[in-house]
Design a protein around this motif. Structure first.
Motif, mmCIF file in Angstrom:
data_model
loop_
_atom_site.group_PDB
_atom_site.id
_atom_site.type_symbol
_atom_site.label_atom_id
_atom_site.label_comp_id
_atom_site.label_asym_id
_atom_site.label_seq_id
_atom_site.Cartn_x
_atom_site.Cartn_y
_atom_site.Cartn_z
ATOM 1 N N SER A 51 28.890 39.281 37.964
ATOM 2 C CA SER A 51 28.949 40.600 38.346
ATOM 3 C C SER A 51 29.627 40.702 40.067
ATOM 4 O O SER A 51 28.842 40.161 40.676
ATOM 5 C CB SER A 51 28.025 41.642 38.396
ATOM 6 O OG SER A 51 28.480 43.000 38.863
ATOM 7 N N GLY A 52 31.005 41.179 40.244
ATOM 8 C CA GLY A 52 31.271 41.003 41.629
ATOM 9 C C GLY A 52 31.299 42.577 42.428
ATOM 10 O O GLY A 52 31.259 43.020 43.625
ATOM 11 N N SER A 53 30.700 43.601 41.400
ATOM 12 C CA SER A 53 30.700 44.781 41.980
ATOM 13 C C SER A 53 29.432 45.503 41.842
ATOM 14 O O SER A 53 29.044 46.263 42.900
ATOM 15 C CB SER A 53 31.569 45.873 41.330
ATOM 16 O OG SER A 53 31.489 46.030 39.796
ATOM 17 N N GLY A 54 28.493 44.906 40.898
ATOM 18 C CA GLY A 54 27.248 45.869 40.758
ATOM 19 C C GLY A 54 27.078 47.206 39.991
ATOM 20 O O GLY A 54 26.368 47.662 39.539
ATOM 21 N N ASP A 55 28.398 47.526 39.677
ATOM 22 C CA ASP A 55 28.673 48.958 39.264
ATOM 23 C C ASP A 55 28.511 49.105 37.627
ATOM 24 O O ASP A 55 28.450 49.931 36.829
ATOM 25 C CB ASP A 55 29.915 49.659 39.358
ATOM 26 C CG ASP A 55 31.255 48.684 39.125
ATOM 27 O OD1 ASP A 55 30.972 47.869 38.438
ATOM 28 O OD2 ASP A 55 32.226 49.459 39.362
ATOM 29 N N ASP A 56 28.114 47.652 37.006
ATOM 30 C CA ASP A 56 27.844 47.444 35.618
ATOM 31 C C ASP A 56 26.290 47.455 35.494
ATOM 32 O O ASP A 56 26.097 46.900 34.272
ATOM 33 C CB ASP A 56 28.669 46.260 35.227
ATOM 34 C CG ASP A 56 28.708 45.239 36.103
ATOM 35 O OD1 ASP A 56 27.913 45.200 36.758
ATOM 36 O OD2 ASP A 56 29.151 44.053 35.684
ATOM 37 N N GLY A 57 25.615 47.512 36.267
ATOM 38 C CA GLY A 57 24.105 47.408 36.287
ATOM 39 C C GLY A 57 23.650 46.092 36.446
ATOM 40 O O GLY A 57 22.378 45.739 36.475
ATOM 41 N N ILE A 60 24.852 42.069 42.211
ATOM 42 C CA ILE A 60 26.221 41.466 42.710
ATOM 43 C C ILE A 60 26.069 40.103 42.983
ATOM 44 O O ILE A 60 25.081 39.641 43.743
ATOM 45 C CB ILE A 60 26.622 42.236 44.148
ATOM 46 C CG1 ILE A 60 26.717 43.855 43.594
ATOM 47 C CG2 ILE A 60 27.799 41.643 44.833
ATOM 48 C CD1 ILE A 60 27.238 44.538 44.992
ATOM 49 N N SER A 61 26.987 39.308 42.575
ATOM 50 C CA SER A 61 26.988 37.797 42.866
ATOM 51 C C SER A 61 28.311 37.750 43.816
ATOM 52 O O SER A 61 29.368 37.819 43.239
ATOM 53 C CB SER A 61 27.096 36.798 41.782
ATOM 54 O OG SER A 61 25.739 37.145 41.133
ATOM 55 N N GLY A 62 28.240 37.364 45.109
ATOM 56 C CA GLY A 62 29.432 37.383 45.780
ATOM 57 C C GLY A 62 29.808 35.978 45.784
ATOM 58 O O GLY A 62 29.216 34.840 45.260
ATOM 59 N N LEU A 63 30.825 35.566 46.535
ATOM 60 C CA LEU A 63 31.421 34.213 46.456
ATOM 61 C C LEU A 63 30.204 33.245 46.862
ATOM 62 O O LEU A 63 30.115 32.131 46.513
ATOM 63 C CB LEU A 63 32.507 34.110 47.636
ATOM 64 C CG LEU A 63 33.224 32.713 47.571
ATOM 65 C CD1 LEU A 63 33.857 32.314 46.239
ATOM 66 C CD2 LEU A 63 34.285 32.745 48.530
ATOM 67 N N CYS A 89 35.574 29.780 37.981
ATOM 68 C CA CYS A 89 36.657 30.791 38.052
ATOM 69 C C CYS A 89 36.071 31.891 38.985
ATOM 70 O O CYS A 89 35.429 32.660 38.753
ATOM 71 C CB CYS A 89 37.376 31.223 36.873
ATOM 72 S SG CYS A 89 38.741 32.385 36.867
ATOM 73 N N VAL A 90 36.912 31.767 40.398
ATOM 74 C CA VAL A 90 36.647 32.828 41.202
ATOM 75 C C VAL A 90 38.133 33.491 41.841
ATOM 76 O O VAL A 90 39.144 32.579 41.604
ATOM 77 C CB VAL A 90 35.795 32.459 42.462
ATOM 78 C CG1 VAL A 90 34.463 32.043 42.116
ATOM 79 C CG2 VAL A 90 36.584 31.181 43.021
ATOM 80 N N ARG A 95 38.841 40.019 49.008
ATOM 81 C CA ARG A 95 38.547 41.313 49.803
ATOM 82 C C ARG A 95 38.296 42.477 48.911
ATOM 83 O O ARG A 95 37.496 43.127 49.398
ATOM 84 C CB ARG A 95 40.097 41.373 50.286
ATOM 85 C CG ARG A 95 40.756 40.757 51.446
ATOM 86 C CD ARG A 95 41.945 40.936 51.794
ATOM 87 N NE ARG A 95 42.368 40.149 52.907
ATOM 88 C CZ ARG A 95 43.653 40.185 53.258
ATOM 89 N NH1 ARG A 95 44.590 41.211 52.886
ATOM 90 N NH2 ARG A 95 44.076 39.242 54.408
ATOM 91 N N GLU A 96 38.652 42.366 47.488
ATOM 92 C CA GLU A 96 37.757 43.207 46.647
ATOM 93 C C GLU A 96 36.932 42.765 45.635
ATOM 94 O O GLU A 96 36.941 41.603 45.471
ATOM 95 C CB GLU A 96 39.045 43.725 45.745
ATOM 96 C CG GLU A 96 40.177 44.547 46.641
ATOM 97 C CD GLU A 96 41.268 45.208 45.598
ATOM 98 O OE1 GLU A 96 41.056 45.064 44.517
ATOM 99 O OE2 GLU A 96 42.207 45.774 46.085
ATOM 100 N N ALA A 97 36.026 43.466 45.450
ATOM 101 C CA ALA A 97 34.776 43.079 44.577
ATOM 102 C C ALA A 97 35.437 42.564 43.092
ATOM 103 O O ALA A 97 36.055 43.475 42.602
ATOM 104 C CB ALA A 97 33.799 44.164 44.481
#
Length: 364
Positions: A51-57, A60-63, A89-90, A95-97
């Motif tokens: 998840s790149g945003s965390g809004d799915d529960g 967050i896993s950033g780059l 795949c990233v 700049r956006e989650a």
């Protein structure tokens, strides 16, 4: 925290178009894993969506987190007992989650937790020889991981996958068959155990590491105390927990608990507090964390829980060495692999009967 049940699955980006999503295999704290069909290589693969945003529960896993996991998997390339990474795949622009994806070899339809629970339902406890066979493969795997400078930090049954060689990875399955596969029969004498779940792993070691904030019933005592003084023996503690689970025949964690305090109570209630209090890093642990240690007798009750009729003396040397609460005295994976238990032949009926007679005497 895990994603809520029944939520809508996130769409895959165009960069993942070659992978046809088949079925969801499971999820963890930072994402979910799917069985997928690689349309270019004509092969079944496993795809981990982070998840790149965390809004799915999910967390967050950033780059940085994604690349750390990919780097650790890359360091483990070629180790037979480790799930192999095929691609990462990233998004080109961070700049956006956005979600990230790690494509891995598809190993099998079942993890060790599911296998243990299946054996419980069928009333088929693991024999000591079976436990020895499983543990040898896992200890060999962790030894190889440590040899390339990687700490796994999340050794648990859910991260051990089973491959019995019965699934055809070059044949595209029909949708909706995963659950049927999980209930299918296994070629138990051919099972190969492979370690995955490198989401918390790290490469490189120092005297003082980053604090591990996500704790589980498989977290080593020094991690439960929120100490940053730890090394690869946090992974061998996890191996000891798995060994205890296999011997317990319950299908659940030996040190299961809903909170850190409950887990600590289970851990130190069985292995005692003497060892951890002798550890040189104990004096530097936060007073607030040490106050959570259970009171009462500090001696180990591990042999009482696993008496001689359940586990031979050689086997107990391995179990107690892995579940040593003092990390300075705990076995490393390489040391555990050299223990006589892994090189002994199967005991005959006479030896088993003798151990059970001895085992009826309560041990203190």
């Amino acid at each position: 925290m895990a994603a809520s049940a029944g939520k809508k699955e996130a769409a895959w980006p165009l960069t993942m178009a070659r992978y046809e999503r088949l079925e969801k295999l499971g999820e963890g704290i930072n994402g979910e894993v799917f069985k997928a069909w690689d349309t270019e290589d004509n092969l079944i693969v496993a795809v981990k969506r982070l998840s790149g945003s965390g809004d799915d529960g999910f967390i967050i896993s950033g780059l940085p987190e994604v690349m750390r996991e990919a780097m650790c998997l890359g360091a483990c390339r070629g180790i037979p007992s480790i799930v192999q990474r095929r691609a990462t795949c990233v998004a080109a622009c961070q700049r956006e989650a956005t979600d990230s994806f790690i494509v891995m070899d598809y190993v099998g339809r079942l993890n060790l937790r599911g296998y243990m629970q299946r054996r419980v339902r069928r009333r088929r406890p693991f024999s000591e020889d079976e436990v020895r066979r499983i543990m040898k493969q896992l200890v060999e795997g962790v030894t190889a991981v440590h040899a390339v400078g990687v700490l796994h930090l999340d050794i648990k049954p859910e991260n051990v996958l089973l491959d019995d060689g019965t699934e055809d990875r070059k044949q595209k399955p029909k949708k909706g068959t995963v659950e049927a596969d999980v209930r299918g029969e296994l070629k138990e004498d051919r099972i190969v155990y492979k370690i995955g779940g490198f989401g918390m792993s790290m490469k490189g070691r120092s005297k003082r590491q980053s604090e591990v904030t996500i704790l589980t019933p498989y977290s080593a005592p020094e991690l439960l105390l929120h100490s940053c003084e730890y090394d690869d023996r946090v992974d061998t503690w996890g191996l000891g927990c798995i060994m205890a689970d296999l011997l317990s025949d319950t299908g659940v964690s030996t040190f299961d608990g809903e909170s850190d305090i409950e887990i600590m109570a289970k851990v130190f209630g069985i292995v005692g507090t003497e060892g951890i209090k002798e550890w040189s890093g104990y004096s530097r642990a936060a007073a607030g964390q040490k106050s959570k240690l259970p009171g009462g007798r500090g001696i180990s009750r591990l042999r009482h829980k696993f008496p001689s009729c359940k586990l031979s003396g050689a086997g107990f040397e391995v179990l107690s060495g892995l579940l040593e609460s003092n990390p300075e005295k705990r076995l490393t994976a390489a040391e555990a692999l050299q223990m006589p238990w892994f090189h002994n032949r199967r005991r005959g009926f006479g030896g088993f009967f003798k151990s059970c007679v001895v085992g009826v005497v309560p041990e203190t």
